[in-house]
Design a protein around this motif. Structure first.
Motif: not given
Length: 87
Positions: A55-64, A68-73
């Protein structure tokens, strides 16, 4: 029976050939769109745990909202991510 085996083997080979290895360098600082919560960017890849080694997980940031969240790729690439701070 041999014919069925060849068909299954052929399908498995096609599926394996269709997979592409995605590196984090290809994803970083790219803008992606979620289905209902706006755009986000991929910040970095989180280290894999022993329990979820596939399971690859990435940290994302919403621009609006800047959340920041850690979600599955896979969910990030498909746009299946939620921003709980979205109005």
């Amino acid at each position: 029976m041999n014919i069925n085996y060849n068909i299954i083997y052929l399908r498995r080979t096609i599926i394996i050939m269709a997979r592409k290895v995605i590196t984090i360098e290809e994803l970083q600082n790219k803008i992606f769109k979620s289905k209902h919560y706006g755009e986000f960017i991929v910040l970095n890849e989180e280290p894999r745990s022993k329990a979820s080694k596939h399971d690859r997980r990435v940290k994302i940031r919403f621009l609006n909202t800047g959340n920041e969240y850690v979600v599955q790729l896979g969910n990030a690439l498909l746009g299946n991510v939620r921003d709980s701070g979205h109005p």
